[in-house]
Scaffold this motif. Structure first.
Motif, PDB file in Angstrom:
ATOM      1  N   UNK A 323       0.853  -1.192   0.000  1.00  0.00           N
ATOM      2  CA  UNK A 323       0.000   0.000   0.000  1.00  0.00           C
ATOM      3  C   UNK A 323       0.890   1.244   0.000  1.00  0.00           C
ATOM      4  N   UNK A 324       0.276   2.399  -0.044  1.00  0.00           N
ATOM      5  CA  UNK A 324       1.024   3.659  -0.123  1.00  0.00           C
ATOM      6  C   UNK A 324       1.708   3.965   1.201  1.00  0.00           C
ATOM      7  N   UNK A 325       2.864   4.664   1.152  1.00  0.00           N
ATOM      8  CA  UNK A 325       3.496   5.099   2.402  1.00  0.00           C
ATOM      9  C   UNK A 325       2.547   5.991   3.205  1.00  0.00           C
ATOM     10  N   UNK A 326       2.709   6.013   4.513  1.00  0.00           N
ATOM     11  CA  UNK A 326       1.819   6.777   5.384  1.00  0.00           C
ATOM     12  C   UNK A 326       2.517   8.018   5.947  1.00  0.00           C
ATOM     13  N   UNK A 327       1.673   9.018   6.239  1.00  0.00           N
ATOM     14  CA  UNK A 327       2.096  10.198   7.002  1.00  0.00           C
ATOM     15  C   UNK A 327       3.350  10.852   6.422  1.00  0.00           C
ATOM     16  N   UNK A 328       3.265  11.304   5.169  1.00  0.00           N
ATOM     17  CA  UNK A 328       4.385  12.003   4.546  1.00  0.00           C
ATOM     18  C   UNK A 328       4.460  13.415   5.126  1.00  0.00           C
ATOM     19  N   UNK A 329       5.604  13.776   5.660  1.00  0.00           N
ATOM     20  CA  UNK A 329       5.812  15.080   6.282  1.00  0.00           C
ATOM     21  C   UNK A 329       6.848  15.834   5.470  1.00  0.00           C
ATOM     22  N   UNK A 330       6.533  17.093   5.129  1.00  0.00           N
ATOM     23  CA  UNK A 330       7.459  17.921   4.360  1.00  0.00           C
ATOM     24  C   UNK A 330       7.871  19.140   5.167  1.00  0.00           C
ATOM     25  N   UNK A 342       6.273   7.231   6.826  1.00  0.00           N
ATOM     26  CA  UNK A 342       6.215   5.989   7.578  1.00  0.00           C
ATOM     27  C   UNK A 342       5.951   4.819   6.631  1.00  0.00           C
ATOM     28  N   UNK A 343       6.255   3.619   7.131  1.00  0.00           N
ATOM     29  CA  UNK A 343       6.078   2.403   6.331  1.00  0.00           C
ATOM     30  C   UNK A 343       4.610   2.178   5.989  1.00  0.00           C
ATOM     31  N   UNK A 344       4.315   1.576   4.826  1.00  0.00           N
ATOM     32  CA  UNK A 344       2.914   1.307   4.486  1.00  0.00           C
ATOM     33  C   UNK A 344       2.255   0.398   5.510  1.00  0.00           C
ATOM     34  N   UNK A 374      16.756  17.685 -14.357  1.00  0.00           N
ATOM     35  CA  UNK A 374      17.778  16.808 -13.770  1.00  0.00           C
ATOM     36  C   UNK A 374      18.635  17.512 -12.734  1.00  0.00           C
ATOM     37  N   UNK A 375      18.621  18.869 -12.755  1.00  0.00           N
ATOM     38  CA  UNK A 375      19.481  19.571 -11.801  1.00  0.00           C
ATOM     39  C   UNK A 375      18.897  19.573 -10.393  1.00  0.00           C
ATOM     40  N   UNK A 376      17.637  19.144 -10.236  1.00  0.00           N
ATOM     41  CA  UNK A 376      17.077  18.999  -8.902  1.00  0.00           C
ATOM     42  C   UNK A 376      17.745  17.798  -8.234  1.00  0.00           C
ATOM     43  N   UNK A 377      18.340  18.038  -7.081  1.00  0.00           N
ATOM     44  CA  UNK A 377      19.120  16.999  -6.396  1.00  0.00           C
ATOM     45  C   UNK A 377      18.283  16.391  -5.280  1.00  0.00           C
ATOM     46  N   UNK A 378      18.094  15.051  -5.351  1.00  0.00           N
ATOM     47  CA  UNK A 378      17.393  14.309  -4.308  1.00  0.00           C
ATOM     48  C   UNK A 378      18.392  13.366  -3.659  1.00  0.00           C
ATOM     49  N   UNK A 379      18.694  13.606  -2.388  1.00  0.00           N
ATOM     50  CA  UNK A 379      19.711  12.823  -1.686  1.00  0.00           C
ATOM     51  C   UNK A 379      19.046  11.972  -0.597  1.00  0.00           C
ATOM     52  N   UNK A 380      19.476  10.692  -0.440  1.00  0.00           N
ATOM     53  CA  UNK A 380      20.647  10.107  -1.100  1.00  0.00           C
ATOM     54  C   UNK A 380      20.411   9.696  -2.563  1.00  0.00           C
ATOM     55  N   UNK A 381      19.190   9.408  -2.990  1.00  0.00           N
ATOM     56  CA  UNK A 381      18.917   9.110  -4.393  1.00  0.00           C
ATOM     57  C   UNK A 381      17.407   9.151  -4.598  1.00  0.00           C
ATOM     58  N   UNK A 382      17.010   9.061  -5.867  1.00  0.00           N
ATOM     59  CA  UNK A 382      15.586   9.149  -6.203  1.00  0.00           C
ATOM     60  C   UNK A 382      14.870   7.801  -6.087  1.00  0.00           C
ATOM     61  N   UNK A 383      15.551   6.698  -6.523  1.00  0.00           N
ATOM     62  CA  UNK A 383      14.908   5.400  -6.647  1.00  0.00           C
ATOM     63  C   UNK A 383      15.583   4.367  -5.751  1.00  0.00           C
ATOM     64  N   UNK A 384      14.821   3.348  -5.338  1.00  0.00           N
ATOM     65  CA  UNK A 384      15.376   2.234  -4.580  1.00  0.00           C
ATOM     66  C   UNK A 384      15.837   2.611  -3.195  1.00  0.00           C
ATOM     67  N   UNK A 385      15.106   3.475  -2.528  1.00  0.00           N
ATOM     68  CA  UNK A 385      15.497   3.929  -1.184  1.00  0.00           C
ATOM     69  C   UNK A 385      15.106   2.896  -0.133  1.00  0.00           C
ATOM     70  N   UNK A 386      16.023   2.616   0.768  1.00  0.00           N
ATOM     71  CA  UNK A 386      15.703   1.778   1.910  1.00  0.00           C
ATOM     72  C   UNK A 386      15.237   2.625   3.100  1.00  0.00           C
ATOM     73  N   UNK A 387      15.891   3.772   3.281  1.00  0.00           N
ATOM     74  CA  UNK A 387      15.502   4.651   4.375  1.00  0.00           C
ATOM     75  C   UNK A 387      14.285   5.471   3.970  1.00  0.00           C
ATOM     76  N   UNK A 388      13.603   6.022   4.956  1.00  0.00           N
ATOM     77  CA  UNK A 388      12.349   6.744   4.703  1.00  0.00           C
ATOM     78  C   UNK A 388      12.545   8.249   4.893  1.00  0.00           C
ATOM     79  N   UNK A 389      13.594   8.806   4.296  1.00  0.00           N
ATOM     80  CA  UNK A 389      13.849  10.241   4.400  1.00  0.00           C
ATOM     81  C   UNK A 389      14.737  10.675   3.248  1.00  0.00           C
TER      82      UNK A 389
END
Length: 926
Positions: A323-330, A342-344, A374-389
């Motif tokens: 399911x979708x990730x929960x409680x996205x905080x910006x 948070x985890x789904x 492409x100049x928008x930088x998303x760290x640590x990366x855009x895809x395949x993230x293990x961490x939730x931040x």
């Protein structure tokens, strides 16, 4: 294959089966007179009698004991043998004790003789064959265990005798009486056989026993239905008693089938169960979220909405998308953003959950949002993230963005619906502009500096003005001026003084960062334009002089290279190699690289697909087709090449092994080692390009040209192979599969070592560097040293052993080493110090060198350097090649002497001698 499974296979035994007898003739079945042939008529007499169970039977009796010199014969009817080689005769008879008969001469007997006579048909008559031991063949003299007197009648003896081998269509039995008082109650002729049986899930047919009582008859087996072979050959031995023994090979149930309760059949898995692998395992219920209604299922398909990833084993449970990730905080900070979630609530039942962050930029005119630059930088990366931040930087100020946070797992790609996600919309704040990239000096005078610069890459709003800060080098006080444009003139400066200049931009959000400090100097001249013109001749002159020096160096280099090439090509190559990489080059195992692509890029040249043209397929390799083609690279002449292709549908392991051989070849540079031209890893299919060898593999080339070369030419070929192997050995490289089939020959008869699929790197940190292969590795038995077969120890010394076999192949023009002997017989013979004999017309010195290569103690074998030196001496002294050995091809030799009973024979008859001698000297292994 697990160790438990291997132990299970080894524990299988042949079920206990009693010997089966099949009767060819039984006189007890007769319901009328037997009417066997007698001689003379006054001898044997047919009468009615009773057997030991008091059933009526036809018998023969004789009792002419009062007349001396009796010779009474009784012959049965013709008995077809039905293809058996050995038969058994069961005789039931009674004999009267001579002592119980009064007034008889001393010629009374208590025994009789059993004979047989073979014939192609029922052709016997009253007088033929003659009534004597020859042509009849005597089986035995039959004596009773008990005889009877008049008061003790009814004692019946039973005797069984066998004879063979039989070769004709059938036979007669004959009984000779020499003066006994006896009754032949019944005669039964039968043979023994092993009945049809099932062992190790293999069916073995009914098999008759052999010609001798000690014979073992091999019965080939076949797997029962829905079983497959796991070890071959499938065979069982039938001994002389009609009993099975010594099972060889075994079968096991295929996927979807399990052993029956009695262990003799493979039965299908019932609906709702499955078995994914072959072996002794049993069917198990379908995993979660899967089902099957078919019998014999090897996999349970997933239910709707559930899937298995490609890497999931067939017996794993089916899972679904998360399911979708929960409680996205910006959290927005000017043009940066921090996102956390948070985890789904439901991960889909999998542990390989990762996240993707998709950035979209939204315009104010309510048009659809588009992907961020492409100049928008998303760290640590855009895809395949293990961490939730993640932290997002380089956004534009005063801009609305939409961020999708997706949760995906190993089966998300199986679902046709896009991944579910949570969305957060933000608007960036105002932000100061980024730094001015750099500042340029346009003109300088004695008191001014004319400057220009590019606007900031990210203005983050409308630039109001620029601030120019400057100070004289070494002075602490600085001054500033402003400019509405991206250029300015700084005035009031001191002549001939250095100044440090920095520029920054300003928006409504404030000033951005200063540019990097730049040093500029004012001029001593009043006219800066004239100053530049005065310096122009000097600049042009310096450039011209530099160009002349470069041209001269190029010419000198070309002349030197031409002089080097005027010598031999080999000398030029060696000098060039010494110049490029002095010292000893050491081979690097590409399989030690964590990423195999790093090895291929380091050791092999990538070729553009436009440079390669495939012309025709010339063969097939382990990974795909082998083609002939052309390679045309810029600045090089077009050349014919061999092209190896990686077949479609390859696995990642196959691609790694395929390119691994190229990574090995790319490290070698020797005239007698196949040369790698390059690889094509970005094309489809993946290609390996090597030099083209017109005459192909050495073994087939020699067979096609049997007897056409001089011994000097053959020794020249061997010298080239040895030189290539010396080069590889010096690099601490072990080939492991040196054979004539892996030597390629070009149009000039130059032999080159190829095929590095079995090779591995030698660890040279120890004095006895070896390579230990995996237990499942394939070993070419006929070419491999005994220590490599027994202990999987491969060294340059084991390559020397293989080189000795290659020498034998070359001198015999491609004959198969050890001819048609089995691999087991080859290993046994070599272990008992038997070695290949010299081929026909083989020089004695060459066979002596072969025997040195085949020394059992590997430390006593010659090095490749000595082999090259020895062959060079032979080429310089061709007369030594004229002394040939006297032993012809086909006879194995024992080190230190020949086989027992060895005589000089022709090649055609010598292989039979080998078989006879091997049967005399080698132990029989069942």
């Amino acid at each position: 294959m697990t160790m438990d499974y291997l132990l299970w296979v080894c524990s299988l035994v042949v079920p206990v089966v009693l010997a089966v007898e099949e009767t060819l003739m039984d006189s007890r079945w007769a319901t009328t007179e037997l009417a066997w042939t007698t001689f003379p008529e006054s001898g044997w007499e047919e009468v009615s009698g009773y057997d030991d169970s008091m059933s009526p039977i036809r018998t023969y009796q004789v009792c002419n004991v009062r007349q001396p010199s009796q010779n009474n014969w009784l012959r049965t009817d013709f008995i077809p043998r039905k293809g058996v080689l050995r038969v058994y005769v069961e005789l039931k008879f009674s004999v009267r004790d001579c002592a119980s008969i009064p007034n008889i001469p001393g010629s009374c007997k208590e025994t009789f003789n059993l004979f047989y006579y073979e014939s192609e048909g029922d052709a016997a008559t009253d007088s033929s064959p003659l009534w004597r031991e020859n042509p009849y063949v005597k089986v035995d003299t039959i004596a009773p265990d008990e005889s009877f007197s008049l008061l003790e009648a009814g004692r019946i003896n039973t005797k069984v005798r066998s004879f063979g081998p039989l070769s004709r269509a059938g036979f007669y039995l004959a009984f000779q009486d020499l003066g006994a008082c006896m009754s032949l109650i019944s005669v039964r002729v039968f043979f023994k056989k092993c009945s049809t049986t099932i062992a190790n899930f293999a069916v073995f047919p009914e098999t008759a026993t052999g010609a001798e009582a000690t014979s073992l008859v091999i019965a080939p087996g076949a797997c029962v239905n829905n079983a497959m072979e796991v070890s071959v050959p499938l065979k069982l031995y039938c001994n002389g008693d009609g009993e099975w023994m010594v099972p060889v090979g075994s079968c096991t149930c295929v996927a979807g089938y399990e052993p029956s309760s009695d262990g003799t059949q493979c039965q299908a898995c019932i609906p709702g169960t499955f078995k994914s692998k072959f072996g002794e395992g049993f069917c198990t219920p379908c995993p979660s979220n899967s089902r099957t209604s078919a019998r014999g299922a090897n996999i349970c398909p997933c239910q709707s909405g559930f899937y298995r990833a490609d890497s999931d084993p067939p017996d794993s449970a089916c899972t679904t998308i998360p399911k979708a990730p929960r409680n996205v905080i910006s959290s927005v900070n000017e043009t940066s953003l921090s996102l956390e979630w948070e985890e789904p609530e439901d991960t889909g039942g999998r542990s390989d959950l990762v996240y993707n962050v998709v950035c979209k930029k939204c315009l104010r005119d309510r048009s659809p949002c588009t992907r961020c630059d492409d100049n928008v930088d998303i760290a640590p990366r855009r895809l395949g993230l293990r961490q939730r931040k993640v932290v997002v930087r380089n956004l534009q100020a005063h801009t609305r963005y939409s961020f999708e946070v997706q949760a995906v797992n190993g089966v998300s790609g199986k679902n046709p619906i896009p991944p579910v996600y949570s969305t957060v919309n933000i608007t960036t704040n105002q932000a100061a502009p980024s730094a001015v990239p750099t500042v340029h000096l346009m003109r300088s005078t004695s008191d001014t500096l004319s400057l220009s610069w590019l606007p900031p890459e990210k203005p983050n709003g409308v630039i109001l003005d620029y601030e120019i800060k400057y100070h004289e080098r070494g002075q602490a006080m600085s001054h500033t001026v402003t400019s509405q444009h991206s250029s300015a003139k700084v005035e009031g400066l001191r002549a001939g003084s250095p100044y440090v200049v920095q520029v920054r931009a300003r928006t409504v959000a404030g000033y951005g960062r200063y540019s990097n400090p730049m040093d500029f100097s004012t001029s001593l001249h009043s006219d800066p334009q004239k100053s530049v013109q005065d310096q122009l001749p000097l600049i042009v002159g310096s450039a011209s002089a530099g160009l002349v020096v470069i041209v001269a160096l190029v010419v000198i280099a070309v002349v030197c290279l031409k002089k080097q090439r005027s010598g031999s090509e080999l000398e030029y190559t060696e000098k060039l190699q010494q110049y490029i990489s002095p010292g000893v080059k050491v081979y690097i195992d590409p399989f030690t690289y964590e990423d195999p692509n790093d090895a291929i890029h380091e050791f092999a040249k990538e070729i553009d697909i436009s440079c390669v043209k495939i012309e025709e397929v010339i063969g097939a390799g382990e990974f795909g087709e082998v083609c002939r083609g052309r390679l045309k690279q810029a600045g090089r002449r077009e050349m014919v090449v061999a092209i190896k292709t990686l077949k479609a549908g390859y696995t990642e392991r196959q691609r790694r092994d395929f390119l691994g051989e190229a990574s090995i070849m790319g490290q070698f540079d020797h005239p007698n080692v196949i040369r790698l031209e390059g690889v094509l890893t970005r094309s489809c299919p993946v290609l390996i390009i090597t030099e083209f060898m017109e005459n192909g593999a050495l073994d087939s080339f020699l067979r096609l040209n049997d007897g056409r070369f001089t011994m000097t030419q053959l020794v020249g070929m061997l010298r080239g192979i040895a030189a290539g192997m010396k080069y590889l050995s010096d690099m601490n490289y072990v080939h492991r599969d040196l054979a004539a089939r892996n030597i390629l020959v070009n149009s000039n008869l130059v032999c080159k070592v190829s095929d590095f699929g079995l090779s591995r790197f030698l660890d040279d940190t120890s004095a006895d560097a070896t390579y230990t292969s995996s237990l499942g590795g394939k070993i070419p038995i006929r070419w491999t040293a005994p220590e490599a077969i027994a202990f999987r120890k491969f060294t340059s010394a084991s390559d020397v052993w293989s080189y000795g076999i290659v020498m034998w192949e070359v001198v015999s023009y491609g004959e198969r080493p050890y001819w048609d002997m089995s691999n087991q017989d080859v290993m046994t013979a070599v272990e008992q110090d038997y070695r290949l004999p010299p081929p026909m017309d083989c020089p004695m010195v060459l066979h002596q060198l072969m025997l040195e290569c085949w020394m059992k103690e590997r430390n006593l074998r010659p090095k490749f350097s000595r082999i090259v030196s020895t062959l060079d001496k032979l080429l310089r002294n061709a007369a030594s090649l004229k002394v040939v050995t006297s032993t012809y091809s086909g006879d194995l030799l024992r080190l230190g002497g020949t086989l027992p009973g060895h005589n000089r024979k022709s090649p055609d008859s010598s292989q039979e001698i080998v078989r006879q001698q091997m049967s005399q000297t080698l132990p029989i292994r069942v």
